[in-house]
Design a protein around this motif. Structure first.
Motif, PDB file in Angstrom:
ATOM      1  N   CYS A 113       0.772  -1.217   0.109  1.00 54.96           N
ATOM      2  CA  CYS A 113       0.073   0.062   0.025  1.00 54.96           C
ATOM      3  C   CYS A 113       0.631   1.420  -0.080  1.00 54.96           C
ATOM      4  O   CYS A 113       1.909   1.452   0.842  1.00 54.96           O
ATOM      5  CB  CYS A 113      -0.984  -0.024   1.327  1.00 54.96           C
ATOM      6  SG  CYS A 113      -1.879   1.533   1.368  1.00 54.96           S
TER       7      CYS A 113
ATOM      8  N   CYS B  48      -0.235   3.252   3.642  1.00 60.11           N
ATOM      9  CA  CYS B  48       0.287   2.836   4.933  1.00 60.11           C
ATOM     10  C   CYS B  48       1.612   1.904   4.814  1.00 60.11           C
ATOM     11  O   CYS B  48       1.838   1.332   5.873  1.00 60.11           O
ATOM     12  CB  CYS B  48      -0.645   2.250   5.845  1.00 60.11           C
ATOM     13  SG  CYS B  48      -1.370   0.618   5.062  1.00 60.11           S
TER      14      CYS B  48
ATOM     15  N   CYS C 230      -5.984  -1.932  -0.150  1.00 55.40           N
ATOM     16  CA  CYS C 230      -5.108  -2.329   0.855  1.00 55.40           C
ATOM     17  C   CYS C 230      -6.232  -2.657   2.359  1.00 55.40           C
ATOM     18  O   CYS C 230      -7.204  -1.966   2.595  1.00 55.40           O
ATOM     19  CB  CYS C 230      -4.478  -1.019   1.525  1.00 55.40           C
ATOM     20  SG  CYS C 230      -3.831  -1.272   3.231  1.00 55.40           S
TER      21      CYS C 230
ATOM     22  N   GLU D 245      -5.874  -2.763   5.358  1.00 57.92           N
ATOM     23  CA  GLU D 245      -5.373  -2.137   6.531  1.00 57.92           C
ATOM     24  C   GLU D 245      -6.165  -0.665   6.568  1.00 57.92           C
ATOM     25  O   GLU D 245      -6.828  -0.316   7.595  1.00 57.92           O
ATOM     26  CB  GLU D 245      -3.928  -1.861   7.040  1.00 57.92           C
ATOM     27  CG  GLU D 245      -3.158  -3.104   7.102  1.00 57.92           C
ATOM     28  CD  GLU D 245      -3.580  -3.661   8.455  1.00 57.92           C
ATOM     29  OE1 GLU D 245      -3.576  -2.829   9.700  1.00 57.92           O
ATOM     30  OE2 GLU D 245      -3.747  -4.760   8.514  1.00 57.92           O
ATOM     31  N   CYS D 246      -5.956  -0.060   5.692  1.00 61.86           N
ATOM     32  CA  CYS D 246      -6.497   1.371   5.360  1.00 61.86           C
ATOM     33  C   CYS D 246      -7.669   1.509   4.204  1.00 61.86           C
ATOM     34  O   CYS D 246      -8.131   2.737   4.070  1.00 61.86           O
ATOM     35  CB  CYS D 246      -5.169   2.247   5.287  1.00 61.86           C
ATOM     36  SG  CYS D 246      -4.430   2.534   3.605  1.00 61.86           S
TER      37      CYS D 246
HETATM   38 ZN    ZN Z   1      -3.103   0.728   3.553  1.00 62.09          ZN
END
Ligand code: ZN
Length: 112
Positions: free
Chosen positions: A70, A73, A86, A88-89
């Motif tokens: 990503c 992040c 991604c 995560e984000c």
């Molecule tokens: Zn990310």
């Protein structure tokens, strides 16, 4: 079936590198993002090499999982589904870091 033309290309490369030696195993590394079906590739390998010097050569295919990094992040994620987001984000600015490989990694030649 593009696996057939891939196999033809592989045999040319292998014959060139083997330089007259008998080839036992051809090892390939194939990324999962490649639109290649290993079973089909193995089947086509049999067709293409039948009656040739490579008839006895086995094809070993190593699959490489796809992974993305990503840009937001820096999280690196191994894909289990072909979704380029991604986890995560939820960022969509991702770079593919593996999974697009297609190469011959090694040849096993018969001892003379
Ligand atoms: Zn990310």
């Amino acid at each position: 079936m593009h696996e057939l033309s891939i196999c033809r290309a592989i045999t040319k490369l292998v014959e060139c590198h083997a330089d007259g030696s008998t080839v036992r195993i051809v090892r390939l590394r194939v990324g999962e993002l490649r639109q290649i079906v290993p079973d089909t590739l193995a089947y086509c390998w049999g067709l293409v090499t039948e009656g040739s010097d490579l008839e006895s050569a086995a094809l070993e295919i190593e699959r490489v999982p796809a992974a993305i990094r990503c840009a937001g992040c820096r999280h690196v994620h191994t894909l289990t589904e072909p979704i380029l987001v991604c986890p995560e984000c939820q960022g969509r600015d991702v770079e593919i870091v593996s999974g697009e490989e297609f190469l011959i990694t090694s040849l096993d030649l018969m001892e003379v």
